[in-house]
Design a protein around this motif. Structure first.
Motif, PDB file in Angstrom:
ATOM      1  N   VAL A 556      -2.182   3.355  60.923  1.00  0.00           N
ATOM      2  CA  VAL A 556      -2.230   2.994  62.400  1.00  0.00           C
ATOM      3  C   VAL A 556      -2.362   4.843  62.784  1.00  0.00           C
ATOM      4  O   VAL A 556      -2.857   4.869  63.948  1.00  0.00           O
ATOM      5  N   ALA A 557      -1.857   5.456  62.452  1.00  0.00           N
ATOM      6  CA  ALA A 557      -1.233   6.711  63.142  1.00  0.00           C
ATOM      7  C   ALA A 557      -3.076   7.637  62.857  1.00  0.00           C
ATOM      8  O   ALA A 557      -3.506   8.109  64.202  1.00  0.00           O
ATOM      9  N   SER A 558      -3.484   7.450  62.402  1.00  0.00           N
ATOM     10  CA  SER A 558      -4.857   8.169  62.036  1.00  0.00           C
ATOM     11  C   SER A 558      -6.018   7.393  62.701  1.00  0.00           C
ATOM     12  O   SER A 558      -7.305   8.252  62.579  1.00  0.00           O
ATOM     13  N   LEU A 559      -5.540   6.714  63.562  1.00  0.00           N
ATOM     14  CA  LEU A 559      -6.121   5.919  64.417  1.00  0.00           C
ATOM     15  C   LEU A 559      -5.890   6.677  65.970  1.00  0.00           C
ATOM     16  O   LEU A 559      -7.016   6.948  66.229  1.00  0.00           O
ATOM     17  N   ARG A 560      -5.568   7.842  65.602  1.00  0.00           N
ATOM     18  CA  ARG A 560      -4.973   8.972  66.746  1.00  0.00           C
ATOM     19  C   ARG A 560      -4.858   7.631  68.121  1.00  0.00           C
ATOM     20  O   ARG A 560      -5.859   8.060  69.406  1.00  0.00           O
ATOM     21  N   PRO A 561      -3.849   6.862  68.132  1.00  0.00           N
ATOM     22  CA  PRO A 561      -3.237   6.033  69.306  1.00  0.00           C
ATOM     23  C   PRO A 561      -2.730   7.601  70.423  1.00  0.00           C
ATOM     24  O   PRO A 561      -2.918   8.541  70.396  1.00  0.00           O
ATOM     25  N   ASP A 562      -2.548   6.510  71.628  1.00  0.00           N
ATOM     26  CA  ASP A 562      -1.828   7.221  72.977  1.00  0.00           C
ATOM     27  C   ASP A 562      -1.012   8.385  72.156  1.00  0.00           C
ATOM     28  O   ASP A 562      -0.285   8.834  71.013  1.00  0.00           O
ATOM     29  N   ASN A 563      -0.586   9.331  73.280  1.00  0.00           N
ATOM     30  CA  ASN A 563       0.340  10.036  73.456  1.00  0.00           C
ATOM     31  C   ASN A 563       1.563  10.325  72.849  1.00  0.00           C
ATOM     32  O   ASN A 563       1.961   8.962  72.717  1.00  0.00           O
ATOM     33  N   ILE A 564       2.221  10.835  72.042  1.00  0.00           N
ATOM     34  CA  ILE A 564       3.360  10.610  71.415  1.00  0.00           C
ATOM     35  C   ILE A 564       4.151  10.225  72.128  1.00  0.00           C
ATOM     36  O   ILE A 564       5.598   9.332  72.230  1.00  0.00           O
ATOM     37  N   LEU A 565       4.527  11.044  73.598  1.00  0.00           N
ATOM     38  CA  LEU A 565       5.813  10.426  74.814  1.00  0.00           C
ATOM     39  C   LEU A 565       6.116   8.966  74.971  1.00  0.00           C
ATOM     40  O   LEU A 565       7.223   8.052  75.230  1.00  0.00           O
ATOM     41  N   PHE A 566       4.276   8.341  75.452  1.00  0.00           N
ATOM     42  CA  PHE A 566       4.466   7.417  75.838  1.00  0.00           C
ATOM     43  C   PHE A 566       4.775   6.305  74.924  1.00  0.00           C
ATOM     44  O   PHE A 566       5.835   5.125  74.605  1.00  0.00           O
ATOM     45  N   MET A 567       4.305   6.710  73.310  1.00  0.00           N
ATOM     46  CA  MET A 567       4.869   5.648  72.238  1.00  0.00           C
ATOM     47  C   MET A 567       6.284   5.001  71.454  1.00  0.00           C
ATOM     48  O   MET A 567       7.001   4.548  71.966  1.00  0.00           O
TER      49      MET A 567
END
Length: 681
Positions: A556-567
């Protein structure tokens, strides 16, 4: 007692030697750089040596004992549990993202600092000592015992896995970010390099290995966080105490902000971005015809360029624009809406760093204030409800040690959080004075290096060859990692920061992985599916679940989701709405019962998730659907009060819990009576 004191002294001696050895290691690398050691070698040595240290601790702490694997044998001293909790807590979001958020948001970013630190006050007052008195292994354990059975346990299990998984993806994304930049490998490869370090730490020794690894990781991450900003403070002010002197630099930034707001070139660029946003609005209204028109225009332009022998670079740019054009009206709707939102954002003047709740009018200021308070509330309550943090207080020898452990946790976290505002201010001073207004041909090297991984973007919109502030886009996750380069510090400091960021991400990922795998193996498999399972089989199931979850999270992380702080903020909203009402009322209100708790957890969690889906662009939502203009990161502000109300109302409308459950509440809440039964396994 004497044995515990000896154990304490032994731990202090071991970690004292470890800290001194690490400091010597950094000094030797600095000498090596001075003598000509390449940056590539320094980056590799920093990251692989630290991962090897963590793996070594994990191997030495391997265990097949259930109590050691789940709760480190309940013998972790308060100070060391405080360090482990701080490392578990200060994730990639705190280490990498917090200073970046303060850089861009200024005063508004303090909601993270006050919310996260204030949450530990709630932990100390409302949860940690009582959960430690209860004993057992996990948070769903408490819910299952307090609310009579597996229904509450399974709801708590689902919420724990969901919140922890979202949080875990953010940490593994941070691992990939650090390794891809400083080891010069592909982002996806960097993910799995870090994943190997995570698995070795947690796979063999469970909570025992994770605890002692996290103590070691805290030492590295706090040194890595403080060293660059102390050097930068001395460089800018002559005083190496950044927490005390960054205010003088902030005054200079305020003066620079006045200039940037009025500079003709900045005003021109912001107007051009405003026009771009209007163009996208027109294109969105004219769909699907506008998509076909745009495609025809690009094809005609490309043909003309080829016929007239246009420069190869211009032809390549046009070909890329045609290739990147949305393929369908639905895709164009999403892509152009995001582009319009970005253009609108860049058309606005930058918020003043020291201004509280900025806005162009009273309504915008009120919205900013409400979001500040909502985010602070969610982070505070979420801190007091995240399972991977609360699990740490099961590892102390007793209730008093659990209370002291919270105090130590606050102290060790304070060292980083009180420094983050100085980081943001010093980095902003460097950017405003040494980057903005520079010729595009002589920009610092860090702009190009971070541009390669897509975290710094430059667009010369007005074509003057000079970089305006509005033309520079920096991802929030860059500020800490790039500060040594921004300030022109030796590369060994950049390597140190990378090692610290990796330690922060790995330490939290270890705790989250363990939380998820323990919940699946202990609460689902052992407590529900097969209560007769042997200790050996339970550990095998836990380790196999750990491997599966780690690989899925990395994918899932390899899909480059939204920025770290939002997650991370989303994980807090999920944890707060699902757990906080049920835990607090379960400890302090005897009348809370199973139907009330189950209904409260489901209602709170459902409302939170619904709000995120309705309002966040990643899920196809829009802020036009927002309630009271609250941002999706603060969705838990609606779920938590509804959870409390639902538990109270449903509990009052149904039968009270039996006497043995009420006795359990008394047992958890009050000092142990001599001869009273203990709840620990």
């Amino acid at each position: 007692m004497r044995r515990n004191a000896g154990f304490n002294r032994q731990l202090r001696r071991y970690y004292g030697w470890y800290t001194g050895t690490f400091a010597l290691f950094v000094v030797l690398l600095a000498v090596g750089e001075y003598l000509g050691l390449s940056e590539r070698v320094i980056g590799h040595v920093f990251l692989f040596v630290t991962i090897a240290v963590y793996a070594g601790i994990g191997v030495m702490s391997r265990t097949s004992d259930v109590s050691e694997y789940y709760v480190a044998g309940r013998r972790v001293p308060a100070m060391f549990n405080g360090m482990a909790t701080a490392a578990d807590w200060m994730s990639a979001a705190s280490f990498i993202g917090l200073a970046g958020t303060l850089y861009f948001s200024g005063f508004e970013g303090l909601a993270f600092v006050t919310g996260w630190t204030g949450g530990f006050v709630l932990v100390a007052l409302l949860l940690a000592p009582y959960l430690r008195k209860f004993g057992q292994y996990t948070i769903p354990d408490f819910l299952g015992a307090r609310y009579q059975g597996n229904v509450a346990r399974l709801v708590g299990l689902a919420a724990a896995v969901l919140a922890s998984f979202v949080y875990l993806v953010a940490q593994i994304y941070g691992v990939g970010l650090v390794t891809s930049r400083f080891v010069s490998v592909e982002f996806e490869i960097g993910l799995f390099i870090g994943l190997a370090g995570i698995l070795v730490c947690s796979f063999l020794g469970g909570m025992r290995a994770v605890t002692w690894t996290q103590v070691a990781q805290y030492v590295i991450l706090i040194i890595a966080y403080l060293v660059p900003v102390v050097i930068l403070s001395y460089k800018l002010t002559g005083i190496p105490i950044p927490q005390a002197v960054y205010g003088t630099v902030l005054q200079q930034i305020s003066a620079q902000e006045d200039h940037l707001l009025q500079a003709p070139a900045e005003v021109e660029v912001r107007a051009m971005y405003r026009q771009r946003a209007q163009n996208y609005s027109a294109m969105l209204e004219a769909l699907p015809e506008s998509l076909e028109i745009e495609r025809r225009v690009l094809i005609e332009r490309l043909n003309d360029m080829r016929l007239n022998d246009a420069p190869a670079r211009e032809i390549a740019l046009t070909e890329r624009a045609l290739r990147d054009l949305p393929r369908s009206p639905a895709e164009a709707q999403q892509v152009w809406a995001r582009a319009r939102a970005e253009a609108l954002e860049r058309s606005k003047p930058p918020p003043r760093h020291a201004e509280a709740h900025p806005g162009e009018d009273e309504h915008e200021s009120r919205v900013a204030r409400n979001n500040f308070l909502a985010l602070m509330f969610v982070l505070m309550v979420g801190t007091a409800a995240l399972p991977h943090i609360l699990m740490r207080y099961y590892t102390t020898p007793g209730v008093m040690e659990a209370r002291r452990s919270v105090m130590w946790s606050l102290f060790f976290i304070f060292l980083l959080y009180v420094t983050a505002p100085a980081y943001a201010v010093f980095a902003k001073w460097e950017v405003y004075h040494n980057v903005v207004g520079s010729s595009l041909s002589i920009l610092p090297d860090w702009v190009a290096s971070w541009g390669k991984v897509g975290l710094v973007r430059i667009e010369d919109l007005n074509g003057d060859g000079i970089l305006q502030l509005a033309e520079l886009r920096i991802n929030t996750d860059v500020i800490v990692l790039a500060t040594p380069e921004i300030a022109g510090l030796p590369y060994v400091v950049s390597g140190l920061v990378a090692a610290g960021g990796l330690a922060a991400a790995l330490s939290t990922a270890d705790g989250l992985l363990l939380t998820i795998s323990n919940a699946l193996s202990h609460d689902l498999y052992y407590k529900v599916v097969n209560p007769q399972a042997t200790a050996h089989r339970r550990l095998v199931i836990s380790k196999s679940q750990l491997l599966v979850v780690a690989v899925v999270a990395a994918w899932v992380a390899s899909l480059r989701p939204d920025n770290i702080l939002f997650m991370v903020g989303l994980a807090f909203s999920i944890g707060a709405s699902a757990f906080f009402p049920a835990l607090v009322l379960g400890i302090f209100w005897k009348r809370a019962n199973r139907p009330g708790a189950v209904a409260g957890m489901l209602v709170g969690l459902s409302v939170t998730l619904l709000y995120v889906v309705r309002t966040h662009a990643f899920f196809g939502g829009s802020m036009a659907n927002a309630w009271f203009d609250i941002n999706p990161i603060s969705a838990g502000v609606f779920g938590v009060p509804l959870g409390f109300v639902t538990i109270v109302v449903v509990s009052l409308l149904t039968k009270p819990p039996p006497q043995e459950i009420q006795d359990l509440v008394d047992y958890v809440r009050y000092p142990e009576i001599a001869g009273e039964r203990r709840m620990e396994p």
